[in-house]
Structures are given as C-alpha cells and as structure tokens.
Design an enzyme around this catalytic site. Structure first.
Site, PDB file in Angstrom:
ATOM      1  N   ARG A 130       0.802  -1.229   0.000  1.00  0.00           N
ATOM      2  CA  ARG A 130       0.000   0.000   0.000  1.00  0.00           C
ATOM      3  C   ARG A 130       0.829   1.271   0.000  1.00  0.00           C
ATOM      4  O   ARG A 130       0.313   2.345   0.274  1.00  0.00           O
ATOM      5  CB  ARG A 130      -0.999  -0.036   1.165  1.00  0.00           C
ATOM      6  CG  ARG A 130      -1.982  -1.167   0.938  1.00  0.00           C
ATOM      7  CD  ARG A 130      -3.054  -1.336   1.967  1.00  0.00           C
ATOM      8  NE  ARG A 130      -3.699  -2.587   1.650  1.00  0.00           N
ATOM      9  CZ  ARG A 130      -3.349  -3.766   2.170  1.00  0.00           C
ATOM     10  NH1 ARG A 130      -2.417  -3.827   3.091  1.00  0.00           N
ATOM     11  NH2 ARG A 130      -3.940  -4.865   1.781  1.00  0.00           N
ATOM     12  N   THR A 174       1.958  -5.863   3.946  1.00  0.00           N
ATOM     13  CA  THR A 174       1.276  -5.325   2.764  1.00  0.00           C
ATOM     14  C   THR A 174       0.994  -3.833   2.920  1.00  0.00           C
ATOM     15  O   THR A 174       0.445  -3.223   2.005  1.00  0.00           O
ATOM     16  CB  THR A 174      -0.065  -6.051   2.542  1.00  0.00           C
ATOM     17  OG1 THR A 174      -0.867  -5.935   3.723  1.00  0.00           O
ATOM     18  CG2 THR A 174       0.159  -7.532   2.230  1.00  0.00           C
ATOM     19  N   GLY A 190      -0.549 -11.196   8.678  1.00  0.00           N
ATOM     20  CA  GLY A 190      -0.410 -12.627   8.939  1.00  0.00           C
ATOM     21  C   GLY A 190      -1.493 -13.232   9.793  1.00  0.00           C
ATOM     22  O   GLY A 190      -1.320 -14.322  10.345  1.00  0.00           O
ATOM     23  N   GLU A 192      -4.060 -14.778   9.015  1.00  0.00           N
ATOM     24  CA  GLU A 192      -4.518 -16.077   8.504  1.00  0.00           C
ATOM     25  C   GLU A 192      -3.499 -17.178   8.771  1.00  0.00           C
ATOM     26  O   GLU A 192      -3.682 -18.321   8.369  1.00  0.00           O
ATOM     27  CB  GLU A 192      -4.805 -15.977   7.002  1.00  0.00           C
ATOM     28  CG  GLU A 192      -6.138 -15.352   6.668  1.00  0.00           C
ATOM     29  CD  GLU A 192      -6.305 -13.939   7.224  1.00  0.00           C
ATOM     30  OE1 GLU A 192      -7.216 -13.734   8.037  1.00  0.00           O
ATOM     31  OE2 GLU A 192      -5.527 -13.046   6.849  1.00  0.00           O
ATOM     32  N   TRP A 258      -2.341  -4.389   9.529  1.00  0.00           N
ATOM     33  CA  TRP A 258      -1.919  -4.184   8.138  1.00  0.00           C
ATOM     34  C   TRP A 258      -2.671  -3.045   7.438  1.00  0.00           C
ATOM     35  O   TRP A 258      -2.616  -2.918   6.214  1.00  0.00           O
ATOM     36  CB  TRP A 258      -2.099  -5.472   7.351  1.00  0.00           C
ATOM     37  CG  TRP A 258      -3.478  -6.068   7.433  1.00  0.00           C
ATOM     38  CD1 TRP A 258      -3.936  -6.933   8.385  1.00  0.00           C
ATOM     39  CD2 TRP A 258      -4.568  -5.854   6.535  1.00  0.00           C
ATOM     40  NE1 TRP A 258      -5.256  -7.265   8.136  1.00  0.00           N
ATOM     41  CE2 TRP A 258      -5.658  -6.620   7.007  1.00  0.00           C
ATOM     42  CE3 TRP A 258      -4.727  -5.089   5.380  1.00  0.00           C
ATOM     43  CZ2 TRP A 258      -6.888  -6.643   6.356  1.00  0.00           C
ATOM     44  CZ3 TRP A 258      -5.959  -5.116   4.732  1.00  0.00           C
ATOM     45  CH2 TRP A 258      -7.017  -5.884   5.222  1.00  0.00           C
ATOM     46  N   ASN A 276      -8.490  -9.590  12.355  1.00  0.00           N
ATOM     47  CA  ASN A 276      -9.267 -10.714  12.862  1.00  0.00           C
ATOM     48  C   ASN A 276      -8.499 -11.559  13.873  1.00  0.00           C
ATOM     49  O   ASN A 276      -7.271 -11.653  13.824  1.00  0.00           O
ATOM     50  CB  ASN A 276      -9.699 -11.612  11.705  1.00  0.00           C
ATOM     51  CG  ASN A 276      -8.504 -12.217  10.974  1.00  0.00           C
ATOM     52  OD1 ASN A 276      -7.872 -11.552  10.160  1.00  0.00           O
ATOM     53  ND2 ASN A 276      -8.178 -13.467  11.262  1.00  0.00           N
ATOM     54  N   ASP A 318     -14.697 -12.740  10.153  1.00  0.00           N
ATOM     55  CA  ASP A 318     -13.468 -12.126   9.621  1.00  0.00           C
ATOM     56  C   ASP A 318     -13.671 -10.646   9.296  1.00  0.00           C
ATOM     57  O   ASP A 318     -13.292 -10.176   8.233  1.00  0.00           O
ATOM     58  CB  ASP A 318     -12.963 -12.870   8.378  1.00  0.00           C
ATOM     59  CG  ASP A 318     -11.628 -12.305   7.893  1.00  0.00           C
ATOM     60  OD1 ASP A 318     -10.746 -12.080   8.735  1.00  0.00           O
ATOM     61  OD2 ASP A 318     -11.479 -12.061   6.686  1.00  0.00           O
ATOM     62  N   ASP A 320     -12.110  -7.750   9.928  1.00  0.00           N
ATOM     63  CA  ASP A 320     -10.935  -6.989  10.355  1.00  0.00           C
ATOM     64  C   ASP A 320     -11.287  -5.518  10.593  1.00  0.00           C
ATOM     65  O   ASP A 320     -12.048  -4.923   9.838  1.00  0.00           O
ATOM     66  CB  ASP A 320      -9.846  -7.033   9.285  1.00  0.00           C
ATOM     67  CG  ASP A 320      -9.191  -8.387   9.175  1.00  0.00           C
ATOM     68  OD1 ASP A 320      -7.958  -8.440   9.143  1.00  0.00           O
ATOM     69  OD2 ASP A 320      -9.911  -9.397   9.111  1.00  0.00           O
ATOM     70  N   ARG A 345     -15.132  -3.007   8.423  1.00  0.00           N
ATOM     71  CA  ARG A 345     -15.500  -4.158   7.609  1.00  0.00           C
ATOM     72  C   ARG A 345     -16.878  -4.687   8.002  1.00  0.00           C
ATOM     73  O   ARG A 345     -17.614  -5.215   7.163  1.00  0.00           O
ATOM     74  CB  ARG A 345     -14.446  -5.270   7.788  1.00  0.00           C
ATOM     75  CG  ARG A 345     -13.153  -5.080   7.035  1.00  0.00           C
ATOM     76  CD  ARG A 345     -13.042  -5.978   5.814  1.00  0.00           C
ATOM     77  NE  ARG A 345     -12.771  -7.358   6.137  1.00  0.00           N
ATOM     78  CZ  ARG A 345     -11.561  -7.922   6.144  1.00  0.00           C
ATOM     79  NH1 ARG A 345     -10.491  -7.195   5.887  1.00  0.00           N
ATOM     80  NH2 ARG A 345     -11.420  -9.203   6.393  1.00  0.00           N
ATOM     81  N   TRP A 494     -12.873  -1.005  -5.184  1.00  0.00           N
ATOM     82  CA  TRP A 494     -11.681  -1.396  -4.428  1.00  0.00           C
ATOM     83  C   TRP A 494     -10.596  -0.329  -4.521  1.00  0.00           C
ATOM     84  O   TRP A 494      -9.457  -0.546  -4.135  1.00  0.00           O
ATOM     85  CB  TRP A 494     -11.151  -2.735  -4.943  1.00  0.00           C
ATOM     86  CG  TRP A 494     -10.474  -3.559  -3.900  1.00  0.00           C
ATOM     87  CD1 TRP A 494      -9.141  -3.602  -3.628  1.00  0.00           C
ATOM     88  CD2 TRP A 494     -11.087  -4.472  -2.983  1.00  0.00           C
ATOM     89  NE1 TRP A 494      -8.884  -4.473  -2.601  1.00  0.00           N
ATOM     90  CE2 TRP A 494     -10.065  -5.029  -2.184  1.00  0.00           C
ATOM     91  CE3 TRP A 494     -12.406  -4.868  -2.740  1.00  0.00           C
ATOM     92  CZ2 TRP A 494     -10.313  -5.960  -1.175  1.00  0.00           C
ATOM     93  CZ3 TRP A 494     -12.650  -5.808  -1.743  1.00  0.00           C
ATOM     94  CH2 TRP A 494     -11.614  -6.340  -0.988  1.00  0.00           C
ATOM     95  N   TRP A 558      -7.768  -8.726  -2.817  1.00  0.00           N
ATOM     96  CA  TRP A 558      -8.638  -9.850  -2.473  1.00  0.00           C
ATOM     97  C   TRP A 558      -9.733 -10.038  -3.523  1.00  0.00           C
ATOM     98  O   TRP A 558      -9.983 -11.141  -3.995  1.00  0.00           O
ATOM     99  CB  TRP A 558      -9.242  -9.621  -1.092  1.00  0.00           C
ATOM    100  CG  TRP A 558      -9.905 -10.831  -0.484  1.00  0.00           C
ATOM    101  CD1 TRP A 558     -10.114 -12.050  -1.069  1.00  0.00           C
ATOM    102  CD2 TRP A 558     -10.438 -10.936   0.838  1.00  0.00           C
ATOM    103  NE1 TRP A 558     -10.737 -12.904  -0.205  1.00  0.00           N
ATOM    104  CE2 TRP A 558     -10.950 -12.244   0.981  1.00  0.00           C
ATOM    105  CE3 TRP A 558     -10.529 -10.053   1.910  1.00  0.00           C
ATOM    106  CZ2 TRP A 558     -11.561 -12.689   2.163  1.00  0.00           C
ATOM    107  CZ3 TRP A 558     -11.135 -10.493   3.087  1.00  0.00           C
ATOM    108  CH2 TRP A 558     -11.639 -11.800   3.204  1.00  0.00           C
TER     109      TRP A 558
END
Length: 599
Positions: A130, A174, A190, A192, A258, A276, A318, A320, A345, A494, A558
């Site tokens: 980003r 990211t 990270g 996930e 992130w 999350n 999820d 976030d 979100r 997006w 995503w």
C-alpha cells in the site's frame, strides 16, 4: 503495575526533546501541490485544496503520460510527489522508481530488493503493497518480507534496513508506514497464519527499534496501563486481553495491523485498527478475543495505549478492523467534537471522540448489512457499544461443519482497506464499498507455524434484492450516520477515493475506469478506462502550475485474486474467486500508472 508505570515514565522522559511532529511531513502535507503520505495528510482525509480541475471542466481531462511498472498482480496505494520527483512502488518484489517530472517521467533511480519468493505463498489475498512514505529526505518502504528500508530520496541509496518479522511464521507486510517525529511506525500482516501481531516504532535515522506493542496478551506486552487505558470511558482493568482468551491461545491470536495509520499532532496521538482473531473458526477460541478488531489510540513516543474500542467482540465473520481512521471535527449534539470516523469491515460507520474514545455514532453504511441489528448506544446497558448479533447469521451457533448462508457483508466487509475521503467543504465522507454477502462454514483446524490457520470455507455473491452489482460508492454524513447519496457499481469499489476543492470526487473501478463525480450530488462528470482494473488510490499534485491526477491500475487484491493468481476454484481466495468470476470478462492483469490533466 508499579514497575510498568515506572518504565513508561522513563521512556516518555527520554523523548521530551522530540519535536511535536515531523516538520518535513507537516510542511509537505500542508502544501496541496505535493503528496507525501499515502492518505494525503496525517488526518487521512485524502482531500486536496487544488481546484484547477473542477466540476465545470473535469469532463475535458486527458491522459498526459503513463508509466509501466513492469510488474503484474494487484497495485494498491498511490505514487508520492515531493518537489519535482514522483515516487512509484509496485507489488512484490516491491520495486521503487523515482521519476523526473521535468522530463516526461524519466527514471532517476530504481530500487529493486532481492526478496525470497517463498514469501508469496504466505501473503494473504495477493502480493499487494500500500505504498511509500516520505520524511526528512528519506523514502520509507516496508517490503513484503517485513524488511523496513530507508532510502535516500535523491539517490535511492539504502540508508538503513531492519527486519520487522519472520515470513517462515507467516509474518509478512502489505501496508504503508507512518513517519511521526523521529520515528517510523509500522504494522504486520499474517492473521490467517496465527501470527501474534503488533505495531512497532523504529528510529527514523538509525532503524533501531524504540518500542513494540502487541494486539493481545499481557498488559506489559500490549503497552497498556490497566488503570489509565480506557474503553468507552472506563479503565480496561488488569489482564483485559488475557481474560478473554482460553489458555494461551492469544499467542497465535492474530489481531494484525496491516491497515492505515492516522496522527493528531495536537493530541500527540496516533490511531489504527487491528485485524481478525485466529482462527476463523469461532468455536475454537471462546471469549471476546480482545484486542482483535479494535481501534487503538496510542502515544507515539512510548507506544502506550490511551484508549481502545473493540468493534466486533468474538468475531465470527473475519471483520478486520484495520480500515483507516479519518480525523475531523464534527458538530454533534450541538457541540463541536474532535472526532475519528471509521468505516469498518462489519458494515457500521463509527464516529468517536478521538480524545476520549467516546462512541458518538454507529450506523450501517450499507442497508444490506444483516449480521447485527444495531450497535447498542444505551450507556446504561450491559451491552453498550456492542453489536447486537442476529442468531440466524452467527457462524458459531450453527456449529462446526455447518454452513451459515446469507450473511451480509461477506468477509471482505462492506469496506476493506480501500480508503475513503473526507471533504471539509461539503462535510461529507466518500466511501468505496463492497455490496457482497457470503455463506460461511467453519471447520476444525490445527496450528502449524507458517501454514494457513483459517478454519472456514466461504462463498461470496452480490447482496440479494438489490441492484445486482457488488459495489456502491457512497456519500456519508458522519454526524447523523446516514447515506446522502449512493452510486451502484457492477463490482466492488476497491480503489481509494480523492476529494478536491474543485467540487470533484475521484475513484476507480475494478473494470479499470477512473471516474469523477460531483461532490454534492454524485453526478458522473467523467470516466476513462485504464489498461487494467483499479485497486490503487487516486492522488493529485501540481507541476509547473498545472494540476494532475494520477492513479495506479493493475487488477488484484482480495477481490481480484482470481485474476492476479490465476485461480479458478470458486472457493479459492477465501471465497472471492467465485464471487468475482465475471471480472475476467472486463479486464486483465497489468501494472501501469496513468496521469491525467486538462488540455
């Protein structure tokens, strides 16, 4: 407790000689001719005072020049412009270009890090980055492999570098960074992979670590004072995080950082959100799982938390909380308040007092949101500040290996990282959104370092009983918590928005269109299709007295992971591949900067 307080005081005293903010960043972000931070300014408004391009003439925009980055996959973030140089970044391998604005974008220097490609499989949801930040003659890049690099802005020479995490454990990056005073504040990705996430401050001149604050765990690790750190006006108390996790699950609990960072020089406070909890299977982690999915307000000198607010306790979807915090002053209840506005979100738009953390407004910014009826705003209620979950859409109550269908929004949220803009002239926030729902089936998963720790299968689709598309571009009144106008889009929006004094708001679409709309009415004033889908953020600057608008195109992220990574399984990309399968009929991979101006 006494040892913790003494350590905090000692650390605070060691920084008393620091300036109130980074002077170079303040000076540059107050000059609308330049663009030194990804979000335009410390307040994350993404607003420009430039008005040479306005609602009357924006329809005459033309392409001035373009530049190929030489990299495919998703291009998030935006260029920077400092003086007569533009700085452009790419997804992995995170190349940085310095372009000469006096010579048709001639490359002045190029930095290309040598990163282990094994980092790619442990990057969630594409190999995006980003963007860069500028301060004190340095360009700062946080690479995918978590190497933080300071480059000489004139030559591209590496001045120092430091490693912030371990990709073998699933720790990657990211995000952009936040330069404040003589420090650079960075996060980590990270969630996930069961990463124990944190924010970290490094000395801007040496790269030496100054402090690190974890999202969950013991108070000393989180840099939280149980008596002075508050949530909704009350002290969080001792072990506020540990009490909400079973055993030592917090050590692999996620809560990654992130997203975007904001800073208020007057309050000397920076703000960010956490991601999350791990795993995505809620049955495996009973409790509220604090402090995942939370807004933090911290002292940049010490890292100590001033206040915190958890938006989605015990996350089952999820959702976030990393989206940007936009700092503005809003008149609420007849009183002008220093506010923080956050589009989460989970589908709720939040307005909080950024000094105290008081919750002022929490309303849905997409009518399709159905997982909760509302956020409880009754201060006398035991559930004050919590969303009231609809049992039908709980992914835990139905049990493991049971599919919960029709949950809105989907895991990628009513808005993901794509940043909104705020215009102080209209008083409106301009929000790129996802109009997407999902089916969510949890399953039992075991933790192995460096391996996915998700524990859920998802499918995504457009919100039913609506316009059939997967996105809207929304104008929002944060004082009232209401949509003023909404523009339907075929796919999720997006791209990050840009608002200007010219009465124009810009955004990009996944098909690749740069669009300009009237800031007051939303009327479409201009559109141009770039070579690839836009998930980058629109920015503007001037050169030799002429205003330009620039945006990176390169589909991915995503929403575009199917195209970016060549995936075809509908459930791949955590459900996004099937949901956005039609996108391949409208655009293809690319990596290009396109710059626009008036003839």
């Amino acid at each position: 407790m006494r040892k913790f307080t003494a350590a905090v005081i000692a650390l605070a005293c060691s920084w008393t000689l620091s300036a109130s903010a980074n002077d170079s960043v303040l000076k540059l972000t107050q000059d609308p001719n330049q663009w030194a931070l990804q979000t335009g300014d410390y307040a994350n408004t993404r607003f420009s005072k430039l008005k040479q391009i306005n609602s009357e003439n924006v329809g005459k925009l033309q392409v001035a020049w373009s530049f190929s980055t030489g990299v495919l996959r998703g291009h998030e973030g935006s260029p920077l412009v400092v003086g007569e140089t533009m700085y452009v970044h790419t997804p992995f391998p995170n190349i940085v270009y310095a372009l000469d604005l006096n010579n048709e974008g001639r490359i002045l220097w190029k930095y290309e890090p040598k990163q282990d490609p094994n980092v790619i499989p442990v990057m969630c949801c594409d190999t995006v980055n980003r963007g860069l930040a500028y301060a004190d003659g340095k360009i700062f890049l946080h690479q995918a492999d978590t190497t933080l690099v300071a480059l000489d802005s004139k030559t591209g020479k590496v001045l120092w570098s430091v490693v912030n995490g371990d990709p073998k454990k699933g720790e990657t990056n990211t995000a952009t960074v936040l330069p404040v005073k003589d420090k650079v504040i960075v996060g980590i990705s990270g969630g996930e992979f069961g990463v124990h996430c944190h924010v970290t401050a490094y000395d801007m001149n040496t790269g030496k670590q100054v402090w690190r604050a974890y999202s969950m765990g013991p108070d000393k690790d989180m840099l939280m004072d149980p008596e002075k750190t508050t949530e909704l006006g009350k002290p969080v108390g001792v072990d506020s995080s540990l009490k909400t996790w079973q055993g030592d699950q917090w050590k692999i609990g996620g809560g990654c950082t992130w997203g975007w960072y904001a800073y208020d020089p007057q309050l000397d406070t920076f703000y960010y959100g956490t991601g999350n909890p791990s795993t995505w299977n809620p049955k495996q982690r009973p409790g509220d799982n604090k402090w995942s999915l939370s807004i933090f307000a911290r002292d940049p000198n010490t890292g100590v938390a001033k206040w915190v607010y958890q938006m989605t306790p015990h996350d089952e979807w999820d959702y976030d909380g990393v989206n940007e915090m936009i700092l503005s002053d809003q008149q609420i209840g007849g009183q002008m308040r220093p506010t923080l506005v956050h589009f989460d979100r989970n589908g709720f738009g939040y307005t909080l007092d950024r000094k105290t953390g008081e919750l002022l407004v929490a309303e849905k910014f997409d009518p399709a949101v159905n997982w909760a009826t509302k956020v409880d705003m009754d201060k006398n209620s035991k559930t004050y500040g919590r969303p009231l979950v609809v049992a039908k859409y709980s992914t835990e109550h139905n049990g493991e290996d049971v599919n919960t269908s029709g949950v809105c929004p989907a895991a990628l949220g009513t808005k993901d990282q794509q940043p909104a803009a705020y215009s102080p002239e209209t008083g409106l926030f301009y929000v790129p959104t996802n109009h997407v729902c999902m089916d969510y089936e949890p399953f039992k998963v075991s933790y192995t370092p460096g391996q996915p720790y998700v524990g859920a299968t998802l499918s995504m689709y457009p919100a039913p009983n609506s316009h059939g598309g997967m996105g809207n571009f929304v104008a929002w009144d944060a004082k009232a918590g209401k949509i003023v106008w909404s523009l339907p889009e075929q796919f999720s929006v997006w791209s990050g928005a840009l608002a200007t004094s010219g009465g124009v708001v810009f955004y990009g679409t996944l098909e690749g269109y740069l669009k300009a709309v009237d800031a007051k009415t939303g009327k479409l004033l201009y559109k141009f299709k770039t070579p690839s889908g836009i998930i980058g953020n629109v920015m503007t600057y001037t050169h030799k007295g002429k205003q330009y608008v620039a945006v990176l195109s390169g589909v991915g992220g995503w929403a575009g992971i199917g195209l970016a990574a060549g995936l075809t399984d509908p459930n791949a990309g955590l459900g996004a591949v099937g949901g956005y399968a039609a996108l391949s009929s409208y655009t293809a991979l690319g990596g290009q900067l396109t710059v626009f101006t008036l003839p």
